[in-house]
Design a protein around this motif. Structure first.
Motif, PDB file in Angstrom:
ATOM      1  N   GLY A 100      -7.171  44.449   2.547  1.00  0.00           N
ATOM      2  CA  GLY A 100      -7.846  43.317   3.137  1.00  0.00           C
ATOM      3  C   GLY A 100      -8.639  43.705   4.365  1.00  0.00           C
ATOM      4  O   GLY A 100      -8.671  44.871   4.771  1.00  0.00           O
ATOM      5  N   ILE A 146      -6.845  40.093  -0.985  1.00  0.00           N
ATOM      6  CA  ILE A 146      -7.054  39.392   0.285  1.00  0.00           C
ATOM      7  C   ILE A 146      -8.558  39.274   0.528  1.00  0.00           C
ATOM      8  O   ILE A 146      -9.255  40.292   0.621  1.00  0.00           O
ATOM      9  N   ASN A 147      -9.033  38.056   0.622  1.00  0.00           N
ATOM     10  CA  ASN A 147     -10.474  37.814   0.774  1.00  0.00           C
ATOM     11  C   ASN A 147     -11.264  38.569  -0.293  1.00  0.00           C
ATOM     12  O   ASN A 147     -12.353  39.087  -0.044  1.00  0.00           O
ATOM     13  N   SER A 172       2.027  41.333   2.564  1.00  0.00           N
ATOM     14  CA  SER A 172       2.931  40.325   2.017  1.00  0.00           C
ATOM     15  C   SER A 172       4.347  40.871   1.976  1.00  0.00           C
ATOM     16  O   SER A 172       4.561  42.077   1.837  1.00  0.00           O
ATOM     17  N   LEU A 203      -7.236  34.752   6.377  1.00  0.00           N
ATOM     18  CA  LEU A 203      -6.948  35.585   5.212  1.00  0.00           C
ATOM     19  C   LEU A 203      -6.657  34.668   4.029  1.00  0.00           C
ATOM     20  O   LEU A 203      -5.821  33.768   4.137  1.00  0.00           O
ATOM     21  N   ARG A 204      -7.329  34.914   2.912  1.00  0.00           N
ATOM     22  CA  ARG A 204      -7.124  34.103   1.710  1.00  0.00           C
ATOM     23  C   ARG A 204      -6.645  35.022   0.593  1.00  0.00           C
ATOM     24  O   ARG A 204      -7.328  35.999   0.230  1.00  0.00           O
ATOM     25  N   VAL A 205      -5.477  34.724   0.040  1.00  0.00           N
ATOM     26  CA  VAL A 205      -4.886  35.559  -1.006  1.00  0.00           C
ATOM     27  C   VAL A 205      -5.082  34.878  -2.356  1.00  0.00           C
ATOM     28  O   VAL A 205      -4.730  33.703  -2.533  1.00  0.00           O
ATOM     29  N   MET A 259       3.078  36.647   5.105  1.00  0.00           N
ATOM     30  CA  MET A 259       2.368  37.791   5.670  1.00  0.00           C
ATOM     31  C   MET A 259       3.173  38.311   6.852  1.00  0.00           C
ATOM     32  O   MET A 259       3.500  37.558   7.776  1.00  0.00           O
ATOM     33  N   VAL A 287      -1.607  43.554  -1.345  1.00  0.00           N
ATOM     34  CA  VAL A 287      -1.816  42.565  -0.277  1.00  0.00           C
ATOM     35  C   VAL A 287      -1.432  43.203   1.044  1.00  0.00           C
ATOM     36  O   VAL A 287      -0.307  43.092   1.531  1.00  0.00           O
ATOM     37  N   ASN A 306      -2.600  30.637   0.823  1.00  0.00           N
ATOM     38  CA  ASN A 306      -2.074  31.033  -0.474  1.00  0.00           C
ATOM     39  C   ASN A 306      -2.874  30.282  -1.532  1.00  0.00           C
ATOM     40  O   ASN A 306      -2.550  29.143  -1.880  1.00  0.00           O
ATOM     41  N   VAL A 326      -3.311  32.060   7.062  1.00  0.00           N
ATOM     42  CA  VAL A 326      -3.143  32.706   5.766  1.00  0.00           C
ATOM     43  C   VAL A 326      -3.099  31.632   4.694  1.00  0.00           C
ATOM     44  O   VAL A 326      -2.199  30.782   4.688  1.00  0.00           O
ATOM     45  N   SER A 363      -8.909  44.691  -1.693  1.00  0.00           N
ATOM     46  CA  SER A 363      -7.684  45.393  -1.349  1.00  0.00           C
ATOM     47  C   SER A 363      -8.057  46.824  -0.959  1.00  0.00           C
ATOM     48  O   SER A 363      -8.725  47.508  -1.741  1.00  0.00           O
TER      49      SER A 363
END
Length: 570
Positions: free
Chosen positions: A59, A53-54, A133, A33-35, A85, A142, A76, A74, A57
Protein backbone atom coordinates in the motif's frame (compact mmCIF):
# COMPACT_ATOMS: atom_id res chain seq x y z
CA UNK A 1 -24.79 -8.21 31.49
CA UNK A 2 -28.04 -7.11 29.81
CA UNK A 3 -28.03 -3.92 31.90
CA UNK A 4 -24.49 -3.12 30.77
CA UNK A 5 -25.39 -3.51 27.11
CA UNK A 6 -28.52 -1.40 27.56
CA UNK A 7 -26.44 1.32 29.19
CA UNK A 8 -23.88 1.16 26.39
CA UNK A 9 -26.50 1.24 23.63
CA UNK A 10 -27.93 4.48 25.02
CA UNK A 11 -24.56 6.15 24.42
CA UNK A 12 -24.17 5.30 20.74
CA UNK A 13 -26.13 8.07 19.06
CA UNK A 14 -24.09 11.24 19.58
CA UNK A 15 -21.09 12.88 21.27
CA UNK A 16 -22.21 13.21 24.88
CA UNK A 17 -19.30 14.75 26.81
CA UNK A 18 -18.88 18.43 26.11
CA UNK A 19 -15.48 18.44 27.84
CA UNK A 20 -14.00 15.94 25.35
CA UNK A 21 -13.09 16.31 21.70
CA UNK A 22 -15.29 14.07 19.58
CA UNK A 23 -15.53 13.88 15.80
CA UNK A 24 -18.22 12.80 13.40
CA UNK A 25 -19.18 13.56 9.77
CA UNK A 26 -17.23 16.82 9.53
CA UNK A 27 -13.90 15.23 10.41
CA UNK A 28 -11.13 14.93 7.80
CA UNK A 29 -8.50 12.22 8.50
CA UNK A 30 -4.82 12.73 7.68
CA UNK A 31 -4.56 9.50 5.67
CA UNK A 32 -7.03 7.15 4.00
CA UNK A 33 -6.50 3.45 3.29
CA UNK A 34 -9.13 1.45 1.40
CA UNK A 35 -8.87 -2.35 1.38
CA UNK A 36 -10.54 -4.22 -1.49
CA UNK A 37 -10.26 -7.53 -3.32
CA UNK A 38 -8.59 -7.57 -6.72
CA UNK A 39 -6.10 -9.28 -8.97
CA UNK A 40 -2.48 -8.66 -8.02
CA UNK A 41 -0.22 -8.64 -11.09
CA UNK A 42 3.55 -8.90 -10.90
CA UNK A 43 6.33 -9.29 -13.46
CA UNK A 44 5.66 -11.25 -16.62
CA UNK A 45 1.91 -11.38 -16.13
CA UNK A 46 1.67 -13.50 -12.97
CA UNK A 47 -1.64 -12.79 -11.20
CA UNK A 48 -3.26 -13.71 -7.90
CA UNK A 49 -6.57 -12.79 -6.28
CA UNK A 50 -5.50 -10.69 -3.29
CA UNK A 51 -6.51 -8.15 -0.70
CA UNK A 52 -5.20 -4.76 -1.89
CA UNK A 53 -4.72 -1.32 -0.30
CA UNK A 54 -5.84 1.58 -2.48
CA UNK A 55 -5.65 -0.86 -5.37
CA UNK A 56 -2.00 -1.83 -4.82
CA UNK A 57 0.31 -4.06 -2.81
CA UNK A 58 2.27 -2.89 -0.96
CA UNK A 59 0.00 0.00 0.00
CA UNK A 60 0.94 3.69 -0.07
CA UNK A 61 3.77 4.99 2.09
CA UNK A 62 2.60 6.89 5.19
CA UNK A 63 4.86 9.42 6.91
CA UNK A 64 4.20 10.66 10.43
CA UNK A 65 5.64 13.56 12.42
CA UNK A 66 6.78 12.95 16.03
CA UNK A 67 4.68 14.81 18.57
CA UNK A 68 1.80 15.20 16.13
CA UNK A 69 -1.48 13.29 16.24
CA UNK A 70 -2.34 11.54 12.98
CA UNK A 71 -5.69 9.99 12.13
CA UNK A 72 -5.64 7.14 9.63
CA UNK A 73 -9.04 6.13 8.28
CA UNK A 74 -9.17 2.50 7.16
CA UNK A 75 -12.08 1.44 4.94
CA UNK A 76 -13.04 -2.20 4.74
CA UNK A 77 -14.53 -2.19 1.23
CA UNK A 78 -14.74 -5.98 1.16
CA UNK A 79 -18.26 -7.46 1.16
CA UNK A 80 -17.60 -10.46 3.40
CA UNK A 81 -14.22 -10.20 5.19
CA UNK A 82 -13.30 -8.58 8.50
CA UNK A 83 -10.25 -6.31 8.68
CA UNK A 84 -7.93 -4.53 11.10
CA UNK A 85 -4.75 -2.49 10.61
CA UNK A 86 -1.77 -2.82 12.93
CA UNK A 87 1.01 -0.20 13.15
CA UNK A 88 3.89 -2.62 13.50
CA UNK A 89 6.55 -1.49 15.96
CA UNK A 90 4.65 1.52 17.35
CA UNK A 91 3.81 0.67 20.93
CA UNK A 92 0.20 1.13 21.94
CA UNK A 93 1.01 3.38 24.82
CA UNK A 94 -0.97 5.39 22.28
CA UNK A 95 -4.74 5.38 21.82
CA UNK A 96 -6.12 2.27 23.59
CA UNK A 97 -8.20 0.85 20.73
CA UNK A 98 -5.83 1.70 17.86
CA UNK A 99 -3.36 -1.20 17.86
CA UNK A 100 -5.32 -3.17 15.28
CA UNK A 101 -5.30 -6.63 16.90
CA UNK A 102 -8.79 -8.13 16.63
CA UNK A 103 -8.54 -10.62 19.47
CA UNK A 104 -6.90 -8.38 22.05
CA UNK A 105 -7.53 -4.65 21.58
CA UNK A 106 -10.40 -4.11 19.19
CA UNK A 107 -13.29 -5.68 17.38
CA UNK A 108 -12.42 -6.05 13.70
CA UNK A 109 -13.78 -3.61 11.14
CA UNK A 110 -16.93 -5.28 9.70
CA UNK A 111 -17.37 -5.58 5.94
CA UNK A 112 -18.29 -2.29 4.26
CA UNK A 113 -17.39 -0.25 7.38
CA UNK A 114 -14.48 2.02 8.29
CA UNK A 115 -12.51 2.84 11.41
CA UNK A 116 -10.40 5.86 12.43
CA UNK A 117 -7.06 4.95 14.03
CA UNK A 118 -5.43 7.55 16.28
CA UNK A 119 -1.64 7.35 16.09
CA UNK A 120 0.67 9.61 18.10
CA UNK A 121 4.41 8.81 17.80
CA UNK A 122 6.85 10.32 20.26
CA UNK A 123 10.25 11.85 19.67
CA UNK A 124 12.05 8.56 20.30
CA UNK A 125 9.88 6.76 17.74
CA UNK A 126 11.65 8.14 14.66
CA UNK A 127 12.41 5.30 12.29
CA UNK A 128 11.14 2.66 9.88
CA UNK A 129 7.90 0.78 10.54
CA UNK A 130 5.13 -0.74 8.45
CA UNK A 131 1.41 -1.29 8.72
CA UNK A 132 -0.48 -4.49 7.97
CA UNK A 133 -3.74 -6.32 8.51
CA UNK A 134 -3.91 -8.62 11.53
CA UNK A 135 -6.76 -10.82 10.25
CA UNK A 136 -6.09 -14.27 8.83
CA UNK A 137 -3.53 -14.37 6.01
CA UNK A 138 -4.39 -10.90 4.69
CA UNK A 139 -1.05 -9.37 5.70
CA UNK A 140 0.70 -11.22 2.84
CA UNK A 141 -0.53 -8.36 0.61
CA UNK A 142 -2.24 -5.88 3.00
CA UNK A 143 0.80 -3.94 4.19
CA UNK A 144 2.71 -0.75 3.47
CA UNK A 145 5.63 1.40 4.67
CA UNK A 146 5.15 3.59 7.74
CA UNK A 147 7.91 6.13 8.40
CA UNK A 148 8.20 8.35 11.49
CA UNK A 149 10.31 11.38 10.57
CA UNK A 150 13.24 12.54 12.69
CA UNK A 151 12.96 15.52 15.00
CA UNK A 152 15.72 17.79 13.77
CA UNK A 153 18.84 16.25 12.26
CA UNK A 154 19.17 12.46 12.36
CA UNK A 155 22.42 11.05 13.80
CA UNK A 156 23.45 9.93 10.29
CA UNK A 157 23.38 12.38 7.40
CA UNK A 158 22.20 11.52 3.89
CA UNK A 159 20.79 13.26 0.82
CA UNK A 160 17.85 11.05 -0.02
CA UNK A 161 16.35 7.68 0.82
CA UNK A 162 14.72 4.65 -0.72
CA UNK A 163 12.18 2.39 1.00
CA UNK A 164 12.37 -1.31 0.04
CA UNK A 165 9.58 -3.56 1.33
CA UNK A 166 10.02 -7.32 0.95
CA UNK A 167 6.89 -9.46 0.55
CA UNK A 168 6.17 -13.09 -0.28
CA UNK A 169 4.15 -14.29 -3.27
CA UNK A 170 1.88 -17.34 -3.08
CA UNK A 171 -0.34 -18.66 -5.85
CA UNK A 172 -2.96 -19.91 -3.39
CA UNK A 173 -5.45 -17.30 -2.18
CA UNK A 174 -5.46 -15.99 1.40
CA UNK A 175 -8.67 -17.83 2.25
CA UNK A 176 -7.45 -21.13 0.82
CA UNK A 177 -4.19 -20.88 2.76
CA UNK A 178 -5.90 -20.01 6.06
CA UNK A 179 -8.51 -22.74 5.59
CA UNK A 180 -5.85 -25.35 4.90
CA UNK A 181 -3.82 -24.44 7.97
CA UNK A 182 -6.89 -24.89 10.18
CA UNK A 183 -8.24 -27.93 8.31
CA UNK A 184 -8.46 -31.49 9.54
CA UNK A 185 -6.38 -32.94 7.97
CA UNK A 186 -3.90 -30.07 7.84
CA UNK A 187 -2.92 -28.60 4.45
CA UNK A 188 0.33 -26.62 4.28
CA UNK A 189 0.39 -23.33 2.36
CA UNK A 190 3.41 -24.40 0.34
CA UNK A 191 6.64 -22.41 0.25
CA UNK A 192 6.96 -18.93 -1.20
CA UNK A 193 6.87 -18.69 -5.00
CA UNK A 194 8.78 -15.44 -5.00
CA UNK A 195 10.13 -12.64 -2.81
CA UNK A 196 9.03 -9.26 -4.17
CA UNK A 197 10.65 -5.86 -3.63
CA UNK A 198 8.00 -3.12 -3.51
CA UNK A 199 5.68 -5.51 -5.32
CA UNK A 200 8.14 -6.27 -8.12
CA UNK A 201 9.89 -9.55 -8.78
CA UNK A 202 10.11 -12.78 -10.73
CA UNK A 203 8.28 -15.88 -9.51
CA UNK A 204 9.95 -19.28 -9.39
CA UNK A 205 7.60 -20.51 -12.12
CA UNK A 206 8.71 -17.74 -14.48
CA UNK A 207 12.36 -18.35 -13.57
CA UNK A 208 11.97 -22.03 -14.43
CA UNK A 209 10.31 -21.21 -17.75
CA UNK A 210 13.39 -19.39 -19.01
CA UNK A 211 11.37 -16.29 -19.96
CA UNK A 212 12.98 -12.90 -19.53
CA UNK A 213 11.36 -10.63 -16.95
CA UNK A 214 12.26 -7.14 -15.69
CA UNK A 215 14.10 -7.07 -12.37
CA UNK A 216 13.13 -4.79 -9.47
CA UNK A 217 15.07 -1.61 -10.16
CA UNK A 218 15.93 1.39 -7.97
CA UNK A 219 17.14 4.63 -9.60
CA UNK A 220 19.76 6.75 -7.84
CA UNK A 221 21.50 10.06 -8.50
CA UNK A 222 25.31 10.22 -8.78
CA UNK A 223 27.18 11.78 -5.88
CA UNK A 224 24.35 11.33 -3.40
CA UNK A 225 24.38 9.48 -0.10
CA UNK A 226 21.27 7.36 0.36
CA UNK A 227 19.47 5.85 3.30
CA UNK A 228 17.89 2.51 2.41
CA UNK A 229 14.98 1.45 4.62
CA UNK A 230 14.50 -2.32 4.33
CA UNK A 231 11.15 -3.64 5.63
CA UNK A 232 10.64 -7.36 6.23
CA UNK A 233 6.97 -7.76 5.39
CA UNK A 234 7.22 -11.34 4.20
CA UNK A 235 4.67 -13.88 5.40
CA UNK A 236 7.15 -16.74 5.82
CA UNK A 237 10.57 -16.02 4.38
CA UNK A 238 13.79 -15.16 6.16
CA UNK A 239 15.80 -13.37 3.47
CA UNK A 240 19.55 -12.95 3.25
CA UNK A 241 20.78 -10.28 0.83
CA UNK A 242 24.08 -9.00 -0.43
CA UNK A 243 24.95 -6.15 -2.78
CA UNK A 244 27.60 -6.72 -5.42
CA UNK A 245 30.90 -5.07 -4.53
CA UNK A 246 29.53 -3.37 -1.41
CA UNK A 247 29.76 -3.57 2.30
CA UNK A 248 26.55 -2.55 4.06
CA UNK A 249 26.48 -0.01 6.87
CA UNK A 250 23.61 -0.73 9.26
CA UNK A 251 22.48 2.42 11.11
CA UNK A 252 19.13 1.32 12.59
CA UNK A 253 17.27 -1.85 13.54
CA UNK A 254 13.52 -2.01 14.21
CA UNK A 255 13.21 1.80 14.22
CA UNK A 256 16.02 2.36 16.73
CA UNK A 257 19.33 3.88 15.73
CA UNK A 258 22.43 1.82 16.41
CA UNK A 259 26.13 2.45 16.24
CA UNK A 260 27.17 2.13 12.61
CA UNK A 261 27.87 -1.53 11.90
CA UNK A 262 29.56 -2.61 8.67
CA UNK A 263 28.68 -6.03 7.28
CA UNK A 264 28.93 -7.72 3.90
CA UNK A 265 25.35 -8.99 3.97
CA UNK A 266 22.00 -8.47 5.67
CA UNK A 267 19.55 -11.04 6.97
CA UNK A 268 15.97 -9.81 7.41
CA UNK A 269 12.89 -11.75 8.42
CA UNK A 270 9.20 -11.07 8.67
CA UNK A 271 8.50 -8.16 11.01
CA UNK A 272 12.07 -6.83 11.08
CA UNK A 273 13.38 -3.54 9.67
CA UNK A 274 16.96 -2.45 9.00
CA UNK A 275 18.24 0.91 7.73
CA UNK A 276 21.46 1.11 5.66
CA UNK A 277 23.43 3.96 4.15
CA UNK A 278 26.29 4.77 1.78
CA UNK A 279 25.94 2.79 -1.42
CA UNK A 280 28.09 4.41 -4.09
CA UNK A 281 28.83 3.00 -7.51
CA UNK A 282 27.57 3.29 -11.09
CA UNK A 283 25.32 0.24 -11.36
CA UNK A 284 25.21 -2.86 -9.18
CA UNK A 285 23.13 -5.93 -8.51
CA UNK A 286 21.62 -7.13 -5.27
CA UNK A 287 21.11 -10.85 -4.70
CA UNK A 288 18.57 -12.05 -2.16
CA UNK A 289 17.77 -15.56 -1.07
CA UNK A 290 15.44 -17.32 1.37
CA UNK A 291 17.05 -19.25 4.21
CA UNK A 292 16.24 -22.29 6.35
CA UNK A 293 13.30 -23.47 4.29
CA UNK A 294 13.23 -25.75 1.24
CA UNK A 295 13.34 -24.95 -1.57
CA UNK A 296 15.54 -21.85 -1.69
CA UNK A 297 14.20 -18.91 -3.71
CA UNK A 298 16.83 -16.64 -5.26
CA UNK A 299 16.07 -13.21 -6.68
CA UNK A 300 17.95 -10.20 -7.99
CA UNK A 301 17.45 -6.45 -8.06
CA UNK A 302 19.31 -3.55 -9.69
CA UNK A 303 20.48 -0.24 -8.23
CA UNK A 304 21.32 2.06 -11.14
CA UNK A 305 22.63 5.58 -11.59
CA UNK A 306 21.81 5.60 -15.29
CA UNK A 307 18.05 5.30 -15.73
CA UNK A 308 18.48 4.40 -19.43
CA UNK A 309 19.95 1.02 -18.55
CA UNK A 310 17.45 -1.86 -18.57
CA UNK A 311 17.97 -5.22 -16.93
CA UNK A 312 16.11 -8.50 -17.11
CA UNK A 313 16.86 -11.97 -15.94
CA UNK A 314 16.26 -15.54 -17.09
CA UNK A 315 16.54 -16.76 -14.48
CA UNK A 316 19.41 -14.61 -13.11
CA UNK A 317 22.25 -12.35 -14.25
CA UNK A 318 25.73 -13.85 -14.28
CA UNK A 319 27.09 -12.37 -11.07
CA UNK A 320 28.84 -14.14 -8.22
CA UNK A 321 27.63 -13.43 -4.68
CA UNK A 322 27.95 -15.94 -1.86
CA UNK A 323 25.43 -15.44 0.97
CA UNK A 324 26.43 -16.44 4.53
CA UNK A 325 24.11 -18.72 6.49
CA UNK A 326 23.78 -16.91 9.80
CA UNK A 327 23.61 -13.36 11.13
CA UNK A 328 25.21 -12.49 14.44
CA UNK A 329 22.75 -11.39 17.09
CA UNK A 330 24.74 -8.16 17.52
CA UNK A 331 25.42 -6.26 20.75
CA UNK A 332 23.28 -7.20 23.73
CA UNK A 333 22.23 -4.85 26.59
CA UNK A 334 23.50 -4.99 30.12
CA UNK A 335 21.18 -6.63 32.66
CA UNK A 336 18.52 -4.79 34.63
CA UNK A 337 16.96 -6.06 37.81
CA UNK A 338 14.49 -8.80 36.92
CA UNK A 339 11.40 -9.32 39.07
CA UNK A 340 10.17 -12.43 37.25
CA UNK A 341 11.50 -14.88 34.67
CA UNK A 342 8.92 -16.49 32.38
CA UNK A 343 9.66 -19.35 30.01
CA UNK A 344 7.44 -19.92 26.99
CA UNK A 345 7.93 -23.30 25.32
CA UNK A 346 6.53 -23.60 21.80
CA UNK A 347 5.85 -26.79 19.92
CA UNK A 348 3.40 -28.10 17.30
CA UNK A 349 1.05 -30.92 18.14
CA UNK A 350 -0.96 -33.07 15.77
CA UNK A 351 -4.03 -35.26 16.02
CA UNK A 352 -4.33 -38.81 14.59
CA UNK A 353 -6.38 -37.37 11.72
CA UNK A 354 -3.75 -34.79 10.78
CA UNK A 355 -4.94 -31.65 12.56
CA UNK A 356 -1.90 -29.51 13.60
CA UNK A 357 -1.70 -26.61 16.09
CA UNK A 358 1.09 -24.66 17.73
CA UNK A 359 1.01 -24.58 21.53
CA UNK A 360 2.86 -22.46 24.08
CA UNK A 361 3.10 -24.09 27.53
CA UNK A 362 0.32 -26.45 26.43
CA UNK A 363 -1.99 -23.58 25.43
CA UNK A 364 -2.78 -22.36 21.92
CA UNK A 365 -4.02 -18.85 21.17
CA UNK A 366 -5.53 -17.58 17.92
CA UNK A 367 -7.88 -14.82 16.88
CA UNK A 368 -10.65 -17.38 17.38
CA UNK A 369 -9.64 -18.40 20.93
CA UNK A 370 -12.05 -15.98 22.60
CA UNK A 371 -15.44 -14.82 21.32
CA UNK A 372 -14.60 -11.28 22.47
CA UNK A 373 -11.42 -9.14 22.49
CA UNK A 374 -9.73 -8.71 25.88
CA UNK A 375 -9.65 -4.90 26.11
CA UNK A 376 -13.37 -4.25 25.44
CA UNK A 377 -14.23 -6.86 28.07
CA UNK A 378 -12.07 -5.10 30.68
CA UNK A 379 -14.12 -1.94 30.06
CA UNK A 380 -17.41 -3.83 30.29
CA UNK A 381 -16.70 -6.20 33.18
CA UNK A 382 -13.80 -4.66 35.10
CA UNK A 383 -11.45 -6.77 37.18
CA UNK A 384 -13.36 -10.00 36.45
CA UNK A 385 -12.14 -9.71 32.82
CA UNK A 386 -8.47 -9.44 33.86
CA UNK A 387 -6.42 -12.68 34.04
CA UNK A 388 -5.77 -13.85 37.60
CA UNK A 389 -2.22 -12.95 38.58
CA UNK A 390 -2.03 -15.43 41.49
CA UNK A 391 -3.36 -18.28 39.37
CA UNK A 392 -0.89 -17.38 36.62
CA UNK A 393 2.04 -17.64 39.06
CA UNK A 394 0.95 -21.21 39.75
CA UNK A 395 0.78 -22.03 36.03
CA UNK A 396 4.13 -20.90 34.59
CA UNK A 397 2.91 -17.30 34.24
CA UNK A 398 -0.30 -17.90 32.27
CA UNK A 399 -3.91 -17.93 33.49
CA UNK A 400 -5.23 -21.08 31.75
CA UNK A 401 -8.85 -19.89 31.86
CA UNK A 402 -8.11 -16.70 29.93
CA UNK A 403 -5.15 -18.18 28.04
CA UNK A 404 -3.45 -14.87 28.86
CA UNK A 405 -0.32 -13.76 30.71
CA UNK A 406 -0.82 -11.01 33.35
CA UNK A 407 1.85 -8.63 34.64
CA UNK A 408 1.86 -5.79 37.16
CA UNK A 409 2.94 -2.27 36.30
CA UNK A 410 6.51 -1.77 37.47
CA UNK A 411 7.67 -5.34 36.89
CA UNK A 412 10.74 -6.13 34.81
CA UNK A 413 10.11 -9.39 33.01
CA UNK A 414 12.74 -11.69 31.61
CA UNK A 415 10.94 -13.63 28.89
CA UNK A 416 12.66 -16.76 27.61
CA UNK A 417 11.31 -18.37 24.44
CA UNK A 418 12.31 -22.00 23.99
CA UNK A 419 12.33 -23.90 20.69
CA UNK A 420 11.57 -27.59 21.16
CA UNK A 421 11.48 -30.64 18.94
CA UNK A 422 8.20 -31.22 17.15
CA UNK A 423 5.95 -34.02 18.35
CA UNK A 424 4.15 -34.12 15.00
CA UNK A 425 4.95 -37.42 13.26
CA UNK A 426 7.48 -38.07 16.05
CA UNK A 427 10.30 -36.51 14.02
CA UNK A 428 11.55 -33.86 16.47
CA UNK A 429 11.69 -31.32 13.63
CA UNK A 430 12.67 -27.70 14.28
CA UNK A 431 11.81 -24.37 12.69
CA UNK A 432 12.84 -20.72 13.02
CA UNK A 433 10.47 -18.12 14.48
CA UNK A 434 10.61 -14.29 14.35
CA UNK A 435 8.96 -13.17 17.60
CA UNK A 436 7.29 -9.76 17.73
CA UNK A 437 6.00 -7.85 20.78
CA UNK A 438 3.12 -5.39 20.56
CA UNK A 439 3.95 -4.13 24.04
CA UNK A 440 6.75 -1.92 22.75
CA UNK A 441 10.46 -2.31 22.22
CA UNK A 442 12.30 -4.71 24.48
CA UNK A 443 15.90 -5.35 25.44
CA UNK A 444 17.09 -8.34 23.44
CA UNK A 445 19.53 -10.24 25.65
CA UNK A 446 20.60 -12.82 23.14
CA UNK A 447 19.97 -16.30 21.82
CA UNK A 448 21.69 -19.64 21.88
CA UNK A 449 21.61 -23.38 21.49
CA UNK A 450 19.99 -25.80 23.94
CA UNK A 451 18.32 -24.67 27.18
CA UNK A 452 18.61 -21.09 28.49
CA UNK A 453 21.12 -20.70 31.33
CA UNK A 454 20.59 -17.39 33.15
CA UNK A 455 23.95 -17.47 34.94
CA UNK A 456 25.94 -18.08 31.78
CA UNK A 457 24.00 -15.46 29.84
CA UNK A 458 24.60 -12.86 32.55
CA UNK A 459 28.33 -13.28 31.94
CA UNK A 460 27.79 -12.75 28.21
CA UNK A 461 25.87 -9.53 28.89
CA UNK A 462 28.69 -7.85 30.77
CA UNK A 463 29.88 -4.72 29.00
CA UNK A 464 27.25 -4.59 26.26
CA UNK A 465 25.27 -1.46 25.37
CA UNK A 466 21.45 -1.71 25.24
CA UNK A 467 19.82 -2.53 21.92
CA UNK A 468 16.05 -2.13 21.72
CA UNK A 469 14.16 -4.32 19.27
CA UNK A 470 10.59 -5.35 18.58
CA UNK A 471 11.15 -8.46 16.39
CA UNK A 472 13.98 -10.97 16.86
CA UNK A 473 14.52 -14.55 15.76
CA UNK A 474 14.30 -17.77 17.69
CA UNK A 475 16.85 -19.67 15.60
CA UNK A 476 17.48 -23.35 15.11
CA UNK A 477 20.95 -24.87 15.19
CA UNK A 478 20.05 -28.27 13.76
CA UNK A 479 17.27 -29.72 11.63
CA UNK A 480 15.78 -31.93 14.34
CA UNK A 481 16.18 -33.07 17.93
CA UNK A 482 14.33 -35.33 20.36
CA UNK A 483 10.58 -34.84 20.71
CA UNK A 484 9.95 -32.07 23.22
CA UNK A 485 13.67 -31.48 23.77
CA UNK A 486 14.87 -27.88 24.21
CA UNK A 487 16.84 -27.03 21.09
CA UNK A 488 17.40 -23.25 21.21
CA UNK A 489 16.29 -20.11 23.04
CA UNK A 490 15.76 -16.37 22.69
CA UNK A 491 15.54 -14.05 25.72
CA UNK A 492 14.22 -10.51 26.29
CA UNK A 493 13.80 -8.08 29.12
CA UNK A 494 10.67 -5.92 29.15
CA UNK A 495 9.79 -3.08 31.50
CA UNK A 496 6.07 -3.23 32.26
CA UNK A 497 5.09 0.44 32.07
CA UNK A 498 1.96 0.80 29.93
CA UNK A 499 -1.30 -0.77 31.07
CA UNK A 500 -3.28 -2.56 28.38
CA UNK A 501 -3.70 -5.77 26.38
CA UNK A 502 -0.97 -6.92 24.00
CA UNK A 503 0.19 -9.75 21.78
CA UNK A 504 3.56 -11.47 21.68
CA UNK A 505 3.70 -13.85 18.73
CA UNK A 506 5.64 -15.47 15.94
CA UNK A 507 5.34 -13.18 12.93
CA UNK A 508 5.21 -16.00 10.38
CA UNK A 509 1.59 -15.70 9.26
CA UNK A 510 1.10 -19.45 8.94
CA UNK A 511 2.27 -20.03 12.51
CA UNK A 512 0.10 -17.21 13.87
CA UNK A 513 -2.99 -18.75 12.30
CA UNK A 514 -2.04 -22.12 13.79
CA UNK A 515 -1.84 -20.72 17.35
CA UNK A 516 1.71 -19.45 17.86
CA UNK A 517 0.57 -16.35 19.75
CA UNK A 518 0.33 -15.24 23.38
CA UNK A 519 -1.98 -12.60 24.88
CA UNK A 520 -0.68 -10.37 27.68
CA UNK A 521 -2.52 -8.05 30.06
CA UNK A 522 -0.43 -5.38 31.81
CA UNK A 523 -1.95 -3.75 34.90
CA UNK A 524 -5.27 -4.06 36.69
CA UNK A 525 -8.68 -2.96 35.42
CA UNK A 526 -8.43 0.54 36.92
CA UNK A 527 -5.04 1.12 35.29
CA UNK A 528 -6.27 -0.25 31.96
CA UNK A 529 -9.52 1.77 31.81
CA UNK A 530 -7.84 4.95 30.62
CA UNK A 531 -10.99 6.60 29.28
CA UNK A 532 -14.55 6.80 30.70
CA UNK A 533 -16.97 4.01 29.80
CA UNK A 534 -19.23 6.48 28.00
CA UNK A 535 -16.44 7.47 25.62
CA UNK A 536 -15.26 3.88 25.16
CA UNK A 537 -18.76 2.56 24.45
CA UNK A 538 -18.52 2.75 20.65
CA UNK A 539 -15.54 0.35 20.69
CA UNK A 540 -17.05 -2.33 22.91
CA UNK A 541 -19.31 -4.18 20.47
CA UNK A 542 -18.83 -5.50 16.96
CA UNK A 543 -19.87 -2.73 14.56
CA UNK A 544 -20.30 -0.24 17.45
CA UNK A 545 -20.70 3.50 16.96
CA UNK A 546 -16.91 4.02 16.57
CA UNK A 547 -17.23 2.14 13.26
CA UNK A 548 -18.81 4.07 10.39
CA UNK A 549 -20.31 3.00 7.09
CA UNK A 550 -22.08 4.49 4.09
CA UNK A 551 -25.25 5.06 6.11
CA UNK A 552 -23.82 6.72 9.22
CA UNK A 553 -20.66 8.41 10.44
CA UNK A 554 -18.68 7.10 13.40
CA UNK A 555 -18.64 8.85 16.77
CA UNK A 556 -15.03 8.91 17.86
CA UNK A 557 -13.67 10.42 21.07
CA UNK A 558 -10.09 11.65 20.90
CA UNK A 559 -7.71 10.06 23.36
CA UNK A 560 -5.28 12.90 22.73
CA UNK A 561 -6.27 16.54 22.50
CA UNK A 562 -4.67 19.40 20.57
CA UNK A 563 -3.69 22.51 22.51
CA UNK A 564 -1.91 25.62 21.16
CA UNK A 565 1.41 24.29 22.47
CA UNK A 566 1.43 20.52 22.33
CA UNK A 567 -0.80 17.44 22.47
CA UNK A 568 -1.56 16.17 25.92
CA UNK A 569 -2.69 12.88 27.31
CA UNK A 570 -5.78 13.00 29.44
Amino acid sequence: MLLIFLQVSMLLSTCINAGSHCHDSSFKPNHILRVTMGNLSIGCGTTRQSHLINGTSPGPEIRLTPGKISWIRVYNDMPSDNLTMHWHGLSQRMAPFSDGTPHTLQWPIPPMHFFDYEVFPGGDDAGTYFYHSHVGFQAVTVSGPLIVEDEGKPPYQYHDERVIELTDFFYKTDKNIAAGLLANPFVWSGETHGVLLNGQGVTDVVQASGNYCALPTFDLLPGKTYRFRFIGSTALSLVSLQIEGHNLTVIAADARYTQAHVTDYLQIGTGQRFDLKDLKRTTFFMKYQTKDRPPVYTGYAVFRYNSCQMFSASPAPGISIILPNNLSSGNFPSANKVTRRLTMTFRPEGSPTGHIRWYENNLGYTEYSSPRPLLPDVYLYGESAVPNYTLALENEGCDPEFKAWPAMIGEVLEIVIENTGSEVAGNGGLDIHPFHAHAGHYYDIGSGNGTYNATENEVRLAGYSPVLRDTTYLYKYEAATGNGTDASWRAWRIRVTDAGAYLIHCHILQHMIMGMQTAWVFGNATEIQKIPLAEASGYLTYGGSAYGNQSYDPIVYHYYEDTPDEPWLR
